[in-house]
Scaffold this motif. Structure first.
Motif, short mmCIF file in Angstrom:
data_model
loop_
_atom_site.label_atom_id
_atom_site.label_comp_id
_atom_site.label_asym_id
_atom_site.label_seq_id
_atom_site.Cartn_x
_atom_site.Cartn_y
_atom_site.Cartn_z
N MET A 160 0.83 -1.01 0.06
CA MET A 160 -0.05 -0.04 0.00
C MET A 160 0.76 1.35 -0.03
O MET A 160 1.85 1.26 0.62
N GLN A 161 0.57 2.32 -0.92
CA GLN A 161 1.45 3.23 -1.02
C GLN A 161 1.22 4.25 0.04
O GLN A 161 -0.21 4.57 0.68
N GLN A 162 2.17 4.97 0.75
CA GLN A 162 1.66 5.89 1.79
C GLN A 162 1.08 7.21 1.08
O GLN A 162 1.53 7.57 0.21
N TYR A 163 0.40 7.80 2.18
CA TYR A 163 -0.35 9.06 1.82
C TYR A 163 -1.43 8.94 0.59
O TYR A 163 -1.69 10.16 0.09
N LYS A 164 -1.70 8.00 0.22
CA LYS A 164 -2.38 7.84 -0.84
C LYS A 164 -4.06 7.50 -0.36
O LYS A 164 -4.94 7.72 -0.82
N HIS A 165 -4.07 6.78 0.63
CA HIS A 165 -5.52 6.49 1.33
C HIS A 165 -5.84 7.14 2.40
O HIS A 165 -5.04 7.64 3.13
N PRO A 166 -7.32 7.43 2.52
CA PRO A 166 -7.78 8.23 3.65
C PRO A 166 -7.56 7.56 4.95
O PRO A 166 -7.43 6.16 5.07
N ASP A 167 -7.42 8.03 6.14
CA ASP A 167 -7.30 7.44 7.21
C ASP A 167 -8.37 6.87 7.73
O ASP A 167 -9.51 7.32 7.76
N TYR A 168 -8.25 5.61 8.11
CA TYR A 168 -9.29 4.61 8.50
C TYR A 168 -9.02 4.38 10.11
O TYR A 168 -8.27 4.03 10.35
#
Length: 90
Positions: free
Chosen positions: A1-9
């Motif tokens: 998973m790439q960092q800073y690409k997905h919203p905070d879960y």
């Protein structure tokens, strides 16, 4: 998973306005409001209009369609086949 690409879960509390029901779950939803939950921790709270506590399908308070009443109302309004062959022999 790439960092800073997905919203905070993270844990979020969803609160149903109408039913006064709240539940804690994980989500990416954001909110400026917070609430202190039963465990003493503070979580963001998201207000919702309908949840399983207030939705007619889940509560068993759904309206049933009265098809007999609809047919009777239609026949009263437009006549019960006046001037048409009703298929009765006579």
């Amino acid at each position: 998973m790439q960092q800073y690409k997905h919203p905070d879960y993270r844990p979020v509390v969803f609160r149903d306005r109408g039913a006064g029901y709240a539940f804690l779950t994980r989500s990416t939803a954001t909110s400026d409001q917070t609430i202190v939950w039963d465990d003493g921790e503070t979580y963001p709270v998201v207000e919702v209009e309908i949840s399983s506590e207030s939705h007619p399908f889940y509560t068993g308070k759904a309206r049933t369609v009265d098809s007999e009443g609809r047919v009777a109302r239609f026949e009263r309004r437009y006549g019960a086949g006046e001037g048409q062959d009703t298929g009765e022999a006579g």
